[in-house]
Every structure is written in structure tokens, then in C-alpha cells.
Design a protein around this motif. Structure first.
Motif, PDB file in Angstrom:
ATOM      1  N   ASP A   1       0.869  -1.177   0.000  1.00 41.36           N
ATOM      2  CA  ASP A   1       0.000   0.000   0.000  1.00 41.36           C
ATOM      3  C   ASP A   1       0.903   1.222   0.000  1.00 41.36           C
ATOM      4  O   ASP A   1       1.604   1.489   0.979  1.00 41.36           O
ATOM      5  CB  ASP A   1      -0.907  -0.002   1.229  1.00 41.36           C
TER       6      ASP A   1
ATOM      7  N   ASP B   1      -0.449   4.198  -1.533  1.00 45.89           N
ATOM      8  CA  ASP B   1      -1.373   5.236  -1.982  1.00 45.89           C
ATOM      9  C   ASP B   1      -1.810   6.102  -0.809  1.00 45.89           C
ATOM     10  O   ASP B   1      -2.305   5.584   0.196  1.00 45.89           O
ATOM     11  CB  ASP B   1      -2.600   4.584  -2.618  1.00 45.89           C
TER      12      ASP B   1
ATOM     13  N   ARG C   1      -6.175   1.699  -3.331  1.00 47.69           N
ATOM     14  CA  ARG C   1      -5.371   0.930  -4.281  1.00 47.69           C
ATOM     15  C   ARG C   1      -4.262   0.173  -3.551  1.00 47.69           C
ATOM     16  O   ARG C   1      -3.355   0.784  -2.980  1.00 47.69           O
ATOM     17  CB  ARG C   1      -4.787   1.847  -5.352  1.00 47.69           C
TER      18      ARG C   1
ATOM     19  N   TYR D   1      -1.334  -2.582  -4.363  1.00 51.45           N
ATOM     20  CA  TYR D   1      -0.623  -3.031  -5.554  1.00 51.45           C
ATOM     21  C   TYR D   1       0.014  -4.399  -5.331  1.00 51.45           C
ATOM     22  O   TYR D   1       0.619  -4.659  -4.288  1.00 51.45           O
ATOM     23  CB  TYR D   1       0.461  -2.029  -5.943  1.00 51.45           C
TER      24      TYR D   1
ATOM     25  N   HIS E   1      -3.160  -3.026  -9.504  1.00 48.40           N
ATOM     26  CA  HIS E   1      -4.042  -2.933  -8.341  1.00 48.40           C
ATOM     27  C   HIS E   1      -5.384  -3.604  -8.641  1.00 48.40           C
ATOM     28  O   HIS E   1      -6.342  -3.459  -7.889  1.00 48.40           O
ATOM     29  CB  HIS E   1      -4.256  -1.478  -7.912  1.00 48.40           C
TER      30      HIS E   1
ATOM     31  N   GLU F   1     -10.360   0.083  -8.385  1.00 50.74           N
ATOM     32  CA  GLU F   1      -9.451   0.726  -7.435  1.00 50.74           C
ATOM     33  C   GLU F   1      -9.302  -0.081  -6.156  1.00 50.74           C
ATOM     34  O   GLU F   1      -8.216  -0.177  -5.592  1.00 50.74           O
ATOM     35  CB  GLU F   1      -9.952   2.136  -7.110  1.00 50.74           C
ATOM     36  N   SER F   2     -10.374  -0.702  -5.698  1.00 46.90           N
ATOM     37  CA  SER F   2     -10.346  -1.402  -4.409  1.00 46.90           C
ATOM     38  C   SER F   2     -10.273  -2.919  -4.552  1.00 46.90           C
ATOM     39  O   SER F   2     -10.562  -3.643  -3.603  1.00 46.90           O
ATOM     40  CB  SER F   2     -11.592  -1.028  -3.599  1.00 46.90           C
TER      41      SER F   2
ATOM     42  N   TRP G   1      -8.051  -4.395  -1.947  1.00 49.00           N
ATOM     43  CA  TRP G   1      -8.194  -3.833  -0.602  1.00 49.00           C
ATOM     44  C   TRP G   1      -8.414  -4.969   0.395  1.00 49.00           C
ATOM     45  O   TRP G   1      -9.184  -5.883   0.150  1.00 49.00           O
ATOM     46  CB  TRP G   1      -9.365  -2.859  -0.584  1.00 49.00           C
TER      47      TRP G   1
END
Length: 481
Positions: free
Chosen positions: A298, A300, A305, A307, A326, A330-331, A334
Motif C-alpha cells: 500500500d 497510496d 489501491r 498493488y 491494483h 481501485e479497491s 483492498w
């Protein structure tokens, strides 16, 4: 009377009399006509989407409240995909539907009356309860005898527990067969394409050596690592005001590998968007130089995001990112718990990343990439493995964990050597519902035999045989017209 849609019901909604639920979905008979012959010959039948018209009434406090209820109704019922729909007068049946068209309410004081139009792309109703049956193994045969009480064929899922190494697994209903791998004939023999070199569940730090300073990784090695009895975590990250830093522990592989595969189960659980950190696993050569690495991180400062990175090389030979993503959204990654893998066979490198559902073990949000090192840039040979858990400067960190690492030696096989496709302890899933084959939750359609079929359970009695004779669980949901 009410209804439940997508797992929710609303207290302000009632279903009225006059529902239009046809006894079966519309049928379209395709007929073949022949000139100068009376009538026609049956050709085929199409089962069309099933419409459902549901008159409803919604009740608010007043007309103003009624408008807010309509907004909530839209948020509830307007979906991108069909969702489960259950009516109170038919609680043991599930429709998979979404709303079609709009709805105009006749509003009287605090009541609104109208008609919901649902459409079911899957025209069948489903039993609300899934059924399952375990196989009986006797006289060298493993048999499952599912009884399908539905009015149409069912789509089964077969889960097979593997007790040894095999070159193939078959599942058959007597007329049709589905298979992974190949059967060994008289002129061939089974061989292992891969040999397990390291299998560490990271329940103890015994055998792992702490390394400090600048050690050819992406950051500095500082601090201490420990096992909490289940996985590796950072006990402390050491002290640095800027840059990546944290504990880096190494372990020998006991041999030098030319062709190999690294698999790591890693976690990055983030409860806030203001936390930064990464977990990396390296393969190192005899000079402590990086051969390849996998990373979940992480970095960001805003958004969700996370990666995933699969990298070849590093240091003076440069590097190549086979995967750096990612995910689609975007998530996507997560609160990541999943597998990162890198494999080398000859000049062919492959990278793989997937989230893993902790309850089912199934791989989701998968990424797979291939790279051919035709320039022979990445030729270092691993002799060690290293785990790095890092903080950036003094910033807050998420929960960073390394759960499991495995390293395999990849063997070259001759034409008459047939590779084992499963090992003892594997779970093979023939999913005839989604037409997928999985091994330990990972899709392995690349192993499906040519001509293998995803067959259905017929109405009534079925006899399913597994070969080799292995413990098998059949699961299905009955369907109705």
C-alpha cells in the motif's frame, strides 16, 4: 404478503393479489417445414426468459414520505445483475430476477399502488436448500447416487479429496465424462513435473536468519520479525525517518535451482486509507543478489489501491515487472489475502496473483502474465528465500503478514513421461454449474482433457463414478420449471 429481494425485505411494501407468475417460462417451438408435406417436424425448443408481474402497495407517513420511499425502492430493486427473489407464499423457491422497465404509482394520500415487472434471464426456479451426498467406496469404485427431485436437470458440483499423486482424475455419469490430465498407457510412465523444496507455514522463525543493513532489496533491513504461531509479522520495524525499512529474514533452500516456482500467501489488511506498508518475498542467489520477488503493498495516500507486483531480477542486471497491478477496480485488492506466484521454466517466466476467499478457498480477482527472457537477462539461480515486512519512514502501517511460502524445483519431462496433475492433500472441484475446474480453489481449465463434458444430473436417480476411487462429495440445487 411480502417478498425478499437480494436478501432484504422492506416493511413499507406489501404484495397484492393479482400476481402474474406463469407455471413455466415461455417456450418457443422451432419447427422444420418441408415443402409439399403437411405439418412440420419438431426441430428444437427454446426456453425464453421468465417474466414476473408483481402488483404492490407502498405505505408512507404522507405524500412527502412516499417520495423518499420510492427513492429507497429504486436503490433496493435496481441492480446490474439478477438477484435472489423469494415470495412469502413460495418460501422454498428462489427466482433470480431483476426489474424490467419502470413503475408508475397511483398515489392516494400516503399509499402508492403499482406493478413491478421482473425478468428472469435464468427461466427456472431453484430450491432454497442445496443438497449434497458423499460417495461410497467399495471394491475399488467410488460411487455417488444423487436423487434429483427437481422437474429439470440440475447442475452439480463435485468435490474430490486426493490421497496420492495422480496423472488424471475422472468424473463420469456412465455416458459422459469430465477429466483433468491424462491416463498413462503401457509405453508411458508417470513423473513429477515439480518437486517440493521448501514448504514453510511460518509457524516458527526457527531456521530463519535475521539480516541487517543494505542487502540488495527494495529498502533497508532493520528491526525484528517473529511468528505469532500462525504467520510471520513484524515485531518492530527499527528506526528510519524516510524510506522503506523493516525486518528481513532469510532461509537456505538447501540446493541451487535452475527452473523453479515460488508461491507465497500474503496479507495486507488496511483499516484506513492513511496507512502504508508492504510484504515481499525474495529468491536470492548464492551472492545474496535477487533472482525474483513478489510484493503486496500500500503506497497510496488516498483511495484504496493495493498493488501486487511480480518482479524478475534487481540490482545491477536491472529488473522486469511481469505483473504490477491494483486489479480491475481501485479497491480490488483492498484488505488483501491471497497468493502471489512466480515460475521459471527455461526462458519462460509466468506471474500469477489472486485473492483467496478464506471461507471457500476459491481464487478471485486473478491476474496472470507471461514473459519470455529471450535476451537471457535473468539467469541467476536461487539458493535462498527471504521475507521482508516494511514500513515507510514513520508512517502508520496496516496489518502486514506472511502466511505461507513454498518453493518447487521444476523438472524437464520427456515425451513418454506423463506429469502428475494432483498431489496428496489436493482438493479437486468439477464445477458443472459454472463450467470450471479448480484445484485448491484455483481455476485449472488448462488441465481439462479435450472432449471432457460438464454434464448435468438427470431427473430422478443418478449414478456418478470417480476414477481413481477417491472420496467425492456431490452438491446440487434442484431446479423447477
Amino acid at each position: 404478503m411480502g417478498m425478499m429481494f437480494n436478501g432484504e425485505r422492506k416493511p413499507y411494501l406489501k404484495v397484492l393479489k393479482g400476481r402474474e407468475r406463469p407455471a413455466w417460462a415461455p417456450l418457443k417451438r422451432n419447427l422444420l417445414t418441408v415443402p409439399n408435406r403437411p405439418g412440420a417436424r419438431p426441430k428444437s425448443t427454446d426456453v425464453e426468459p421468465r417474466p414476473l408481474a408483481v402488483p404492490i402497495v407502498i405505505k408512507g407517513v404522507d405524500l412527502a414520505d412516499l417520495q423518499k420511499i420510492k427513492e429507497d425502492l429504486a436503490a433496493w430493486l435496481v441492480t446490474d445483475e439478477p438477484c435472489p427473489l423469494i415470495f412469502d407464499d413460495e418460501p422454498d423457491r428462489i427466482y433470480y430476477a431483476y426489474v424490467d422497465q419502470s413503475i408508475d404509482f397511483e398515489e392516494i394520500v400516503k399509499l402508492g399502488m403499482g406493478k413491478l415487472n421482473f425478468i428472469c434471464p435464468d427461466p427456472y426456479k431453484y430450491s432454497s436448500v442445496s443438497k449434497y451426498q458423499h460417495s461410497i467406496i467399495s471394491e475399488g469404485m467410488s460411487l455417488v447416487t444423487p436423487l434429483n427431485k427437481g422437474t429439470v436437470k440440475a447442475k452439480p458440483i463435485f468435490e474430490i479429496q486426493v490421497d496420492n499423486d495422480y496423472t488424471h482424475i475422472d468424473i463420469s455419469n456412465g455416458d459422459q465424462i469430465n477429466r483433468i490430465g491424462r491416463i498413462v498407457n503401457l509405453e508411458e510412465y508417470a513423473a513429477a513435473r515439480e518437486e517440493l523444496v521448501l514448504n514453510d507455514k511460518l509457524t516458527s522463525a526457527l531456521g530463519w536468519a535475521k539480516t541487517e543493513g543494505s542487502v540488495n532489496i527494495d529498502g533497508r533491513a532493520t528491526g525484528d520479525m517473529k511468528s505469532d504461531g500462525y504467520r510471520f509479522i513484524a515485531e518492530n520495524f527499527g528506526t528510519m525517518s524516510e524510506g522503506w525499512h523493516g525486518p528481513f529474514y532469510k532461509k537456505t533452500l538447501g540446493q541451487t535451482l535452475t527452473d523453479f516456482r515460488l508461491e507465497a500467501i500474503l496479507e495486507l489488511l488496511n483499516t484506513g486509507e492513511d496507512k502504508f506498508g508492504k510484504v515481499e518475498v525474495y529468491l536470492l542467489d548464492n551472492n545474496n543478489l535477487p533472482v525474483c520477488s513478489v510484493t503486496i503493498k500500500d503506497v497510496d495516500s488516498a483511495g484504496k489501491r493495493i498493488y501486487a507486483n511480480v518482479r524478475l531480477g534487481g540490482g545491477d542486471i536491472g529488473f522486469k515487472d511481469v505483473i504490477s497491478t491494483h486489479g480491475e477496480q481501485e479497491s480490488t485488492f483492498w484488505n488483501f489475502y491471497g497468493m502471489l506466484r512466480i515460475e521459471k521454466v527455461g526462458e519462460r517466466w509466468t506471474g500469477y496473483v489472486a485473492k483467496i476467499n478464506k471461507e471457500t478457498g476459491q481464487h478471485t480477482a486473478r491476474a496472470f502474465e507471461l514473459f519470455h527472457d529471450r535476451e537471457k537477462q535473468f539467469l541467476r539461480q536461487p539458493t535462498q528465500i527471504g521475507i521482508y515486512i516494511a514500513q515507510y519512514g514513520t508512517r502508520k502501517v496496516p496489518s502486514l503478514r506472511a502466511d505461507d511460502v513454498r518453493v518447487y524445483k521444476m523438472n524437464s519431462l520427456t515425451e513418454n513421461q506423463i506429469p502428475y496433475v494432483v498431489r496428496a492433500g489436493d482438493v479437486v472441484t468439477f464445477d458443472h454449474q459454472s463450467e470450471n475446474i479448480l484445484i485448491n480453489g484455483e481455476s485449472r481449465m488448462d488441465l481439462k482433457a479435450f472432449g471432457g463434458e460438464f454434464f448435468h444430473l438427470e431427473r430422478g436417480d443418478n449414478v456418478i463414478m470417480t476414477s481413481p476411487a477417491l472420496p467425492t462429495k456431490a452438491m446440487w440445487r434442484e431446479r423447477f420449471r
